[in-house]
Design an enzyme around this catalytic site. Structure first.
Site, PDB file in Angstrom:
ATOM      1  N   ASN A  11       4.188  -2.881   6.228  1.00  0.00           N
ATOM      2  CA  ASN A  11       3.288  -1.758   6.511  1.00  0.00           C
ATOM      3  C   ASN A  11       4.150  -0.626   7.062  1.00  0.00           C
ATOM      4  O   ASN A  11       4.591  -0.685   8.202  1.00  0.00           O
ATOM      5  CB  ASN A  11       2.241  -2.196   7.551  1.00  0.00           C
ATOM      6  CG  ASN A  11       1.391  -1.030   8.028  1.00  0.00           C
ATOM      7  OD1 ASN A  11       1.380   0.045   7.420  1.00  0.00           O
ATOM      8  ND2 ASN A  11       0.673  -1.242   9.124  1.00  0.00           N
ATOM      9  N   TRP A  12       4.397   0.371   6.231  1.00  0.00           N
ATOM     10  CA  TRP A  12       5.285   1.466   6.657  1.00  0.00           C
ATOM     11  C   TRP A  12       4.603   2.446   7.602  1.00  0.00           C
ATOM     12  O   TRP A  12       5.257   3.326   8.144  1.00  0.00           O
ATOM     13  CB  TRP A  12       5.823   2.201   5.419  1.00  0.00           C
ATOM     14  CG  TRP A  12       6.948   1.471   4.737  1.00  0.00           C
ATOM     15  CD1 TRP A  12       7.408   0.211   5.017  1.00  0.00           C
ATOM     16  CD2 TRP A  12       7.777   1.963   3.666  1.00  0.00           C
ATOM     17  NE1 TRP A  12       8.457  -0.110   4.182  1.00  0.00           N
ATOM     18  CE2 TRP A  12       8.706   0.954   3.345  1.00  0.00           C
ATOM     19  CE3 TRP A  12       7.802   3.154   2.938  1.00  0.00           C
ATOM     20  CZ2 TRP A  12       9.666   1.104   2.339  1.00  0.00           C
ATOM     21  CZ3 TRP A  12       8.753   3.297   1.931  1.00  0.00           C
ATOM     22  CH2 TRP A  12       9.677   2.283   1.642  1.00  0.00           C
ATOM     23  N   LYS A  13       3.293   2.320   7.755  1.00  0.00           N
ATOM     24  CA  LYS A  13       2.538   3.283   8.595  1.00  0.00           C
ATOM     25  C   LYS A  13       2.902   4.703   8.169  1.00  0.00           C
ATOM     26  O   LYS A  13       3.097   4.958   6.986  1.00  0.00           O
ATOM     27  CB  LYS A  13       2.804   3.038  10.078  1.00  0.00           C
ATOM     28  CG  LYS A  13       2.673   1.571  10.466  1.00  0.00           C
ATOM     29  CD  LYS A  13       2.654   1.361  11.939  1.00  0.00           C
ATOM     30  CE  LYS A  13       2.717  -0.127  12.239  1.00  0.00           C
ATOM     31  NZ  LYS A  13       2.483  -0.443  13.624  1.00  0.00           N
ATOM     32  N   HIS A  97      -6.627  -2.481  10.104  1.00  0.00           N
ATOM     33  CA  HIS A  97      -5.459  -2.535  10.998  1.00  0.00           C
ATOM     34  C   HIS A  97      -5.899  -2.073  12.392  1.00  0.00           C
ATOM     35  O   HIS A  97      -6.757  -1.200  12.520  1.00  0.00           O
ATOM     36  CB  HIS A  97      -4.344  -1.632  10.455  1.00  0.00           C
ATOM     37  CG  HIS A  97      -3.058  -1.813  11.200  1.00  0.00           C
ATOM     38  ND1 HIS A  97      -2.808  -1.187  12.399  1.00  0.00           N
ATOM     39  CD2 HIS A  97      -1.967  -2.568  10.928  1.00  0.00           C
ATOM     40  CE1 HIS A  97      -1.607  -1.562  12.835  1.00  0.00           C
ATOM     41  NE2 HIS A  97      -1.079  -2.394  11.964  1.00  0.00           N
ATOM     42  N   GLU A  99      -4.650  -0.173  14.477  1.00  0.00           N
ATOM     43  CA  GLU A  99      -4.534   1.273  14.722  1.00  0.00           C
ATOM     44  C   GLU A  99      -5.741   2.006  14.134  1.00  0.00           C
ATOM     45  O   GLU A  99      -6.229   2.971  14.708  1.00  0.00           O
ATOM     46  CB  GLU A  99      -3.212   1.799  14.140  1.00  0.00           C
ATOM     47  CG  GLU A  99      -2.036   1.366  15.010  1.00  0.00           C
ATOM     48  CD  GLU A  99      -0.719   1.203  14.274  1.00  0.00           C
ATOM     49  OE1 GLU A  99      -0.569   1.726  13.155  1.00  0.00           O
ATOM     50  OE2 GLU A  99       0.175   0.532  14.831  1.00  0.00           O
ATOM     51  N   GLU A 169      -3.119 -10.266  13.811  1.00  0.00           N
ATOM     52  CA  GLU A 169      -2.234  -9.279  14.419  1.00  0.00           C
ATOM     53  C   GLU A 169      -2.656  -9.003  15.867  1.00  0.00           C
ATOM     54  O   GLU A 169      -3.487  -8.120  16.120  1.00  0.00           O
ATOM     55  CB  GLU A 169      -2.298  -7.974  13.619  1.00  0.00           C
ATOM     56  CG  GLU A 169      -1.717  -8.077  12.231  1.00  0.00           C
ATOM     57  CD  GLU A 169      -0.927  -6.815  11.885  1.00  0.00           C
ATOM     58  OE1 GLU A 169       0.220  -6.942  11.450  1.00  0.00           O
ATOM     59  OE2 GLU A 169      -1.454  -5.704  12.095  1.00  0.00           O
ATOM     60  N   GLY A 175       4.352  -3.518  17.518  1.00  0.00           N
ATOM     61  CA  GLY A 175       5.242  -2.426  17.896  1.00  0.00           C
ATOM     62  C   GLY A 175       5.777  -2.527  19.315  1.00  0.00           C
ATOM     63  O   GLY A 175       6.341  -1.568  19.846  1.00  0.00           O
ATOM     64  N   SER A 214       5.528  -7.550  15.757  1.00  0.00           N
ATOM     65  CA  SER A 214       6.946  -7.624  16.129  1.00  0.00           C
ATOM     66  C   SER A 214       7.710  -8.740  15.410  1.00  0.00           C
ATOM     67  O   SER A 214       8.619  -9.356  15.989  1.00  0.00           O
ATOM     68  CB  SER A 214       7.109  -7.741  17.651  1.00  0.00           C
ATOM     69  OG  SER A 214       6.634  -6.567  18.281  1.00  0.00           O
ATOM     70  N   GLY A 235       5.710  -4.415  10.483  1.00  0.00           N
ATOM     71  CA  GLY A 235       5.742  -2.966  10.650  1.00  0.00           C
ATOM     72  C   GLY A 235       7.176  -2.468  10.726  1.00  0.00           C
ATOM     73  O   GLY A 235       7.840  -2.259   9.706  1.00  0.00           O
ATOM     74  N   GLY A 236       7.687  -2.299  11.938  1.00  0.00           N
ATOM     75  CA  GLY A 236       9.009  -1.706  12.161  1.00  0.00           C
ATOM     76  C   GLY A 236      10.119  -2.274  11.288  1.00  0.00           C
ATOM     77  O   GLY A 236      10.882  -1.528  10.663  1.00  0.00           O
TER      78      GLY A 236
HETATM   79  C1  PEP Z   1       1.871  -3.730  12.115  1.00  0.00           C
HETATM   80  O1  PEP Z   1       1.762  -2.548  12.337  1.00  0.00           O
HETATM   81  O2  PEP Z   1       1.077  -4.274  11.341  1.00  0.00           O
HETATM   82  C2  PEP Z   1       2.941  -4.470  12.773  1.00  0.00           C
HETATM   83  C3  PEP Z   1       2.888  -5.762  12.759  1.00  0.00           C
HETATM   84  O3  PEP Z   1       3.933  -3.722  13.364  1.00  0.00           O
HETATM   85  P1  PEP Z   1       5.291  -4.294  14.036  1.00  0.00           P
HETATM   86  O4  PEP Z   1       5.876  -5.297  13.097  1.00  0.00           O
HETATM   87  O5  PEP Z   1       6.170  -3.090  14.203  1.00  0.00           O
HETATM   88  O6  PEP Z   1       4.896  -4.911  15.336  1.00  0.00           O
END
Ligand code: PEP
Length: 255
Positions: A11-13, A97, A99, A169, A175, A214, A235-236
């Site tokens: 997920n590049w956001k 998600h 967010e 999640e 994050g 994470s 994500g990251g």
């Molecule tokens: C996400 O945004 O779905 C996520 C899991 O982010 P991260 O891996 O950066 O925690």
């Protein structure tokens, strides 16, 4: 990890650009990885570019979106429809998600509508659900997740999980660099499967449940050893091709 084909989804956001898309499709070419499903969900303006680069570079990457409207078309400024996603060859979409739930006020019922809209139009929805820090402290984790799953079941039936994906999640892990431990994640994944089994045992066994929060190239292998973890939503670490590749290779080794 059980017998289901692992799915590693990035997920590049609101990150990335065309050159990153080009890099990823080259790194994840057809020789690079097999036995697992790899997915990238870039910002919507880049979906078409990703689809095109996948073809140009003979890449294994599946193409997805980060959100979709629950409406078919019309006066919904800024929204993106399932027809549009189909036209640019997106085959997956993330719905609910945390967010989107926290910042954009999406409710379990609205997320269920998005889930149904995607499924009805041949796009695989990835339903995200997870508890906040406070909810975990208050012992509400399972309630939060059951509410999100039940909203989908109530709207569109348990069968709808035959062609969907669930991502656990925990909000406190997203994050933050503080992943759930493999045991914490497995306990919730087991709950999700048992909850689905109350409606239909076969559907429960067949659904892929991803862990997100994470996940990185160092902790992925241990997470993938858990029975009910069928991949990751990243994500990251999905923005750095060699880290994302290592996560994918860890999923492959766990088979
Ligand atoms: C996400 O945004 O779905 C996520 C899991 O982010 P991260 O891996 O950066 O925690």
């Amino acid at each position: 990890m059980s017998q289901l084909t692992p799915l590693i989804a990035g997920n590049w956001k609101m990150n990335g650009n065309k050159s990153l898309i080009s890099e990823f499709t080259q790194v994840f070419n057809s020789q690079a990885i097999d036995g697992i499903d790899v997915l990238i969900c870039p910002p919507s303006v880049y979906i078409e570019s990703l689809s095109q680069q996948v073809i140009n570079n003979n890449s294994v990457i599946n193409v997805g979106a980060q959100n979709v409207s629950e409406q078919m078309s019309g006066a919904f400024t800024g929204e993106i429809s399932v027809d549009m996603l189909n036209e640019v060859n997106a085959t997956f979409v993330i719905v609910g998600h945390s967010e989107r739930r926290a910042i954009f006020g999406e409710t379990p019922e609205l997320v269920a509508e998005k889930y149904k809209m995607a499924l009805d139009n041949n796009i695989t929805p990835i339903l995200c659900s997870g508890e906040t820090d406070q909810e975990r402290e208050d012992d509400k984790t399972f309630d939060v997740i059951a509410t999100d799953i039940d909203a989908v079941v109530n709207l569109t039936g348990i069968e709808s999980f035959k062609n969907g994906v669930i991502a656990y999640e925990p909000v406190w892990a997203i994050g933050t660099g503080k992943s759930a431990t493999p045991e914490q994640a497995q306990a919730v994944h087991h709950f999700i499967r048992s909850h689905l089994a109350k409606y239909d045992a076969e559907v429960a066994q067949g659904v892929r449940i991803l862990y997100g929060g994470s996940v990185n190239e160092k902790n992925a292998a241990e997470l993938f050893k858990q029975n009910d973890i069928n991949g990751a939503l990243v994500g990251g670490a999905s923005l750095v091709s060699d880290k994302f590749m290592t996560i994918c290779q860890n999923a492959q080794s766990s088979l």
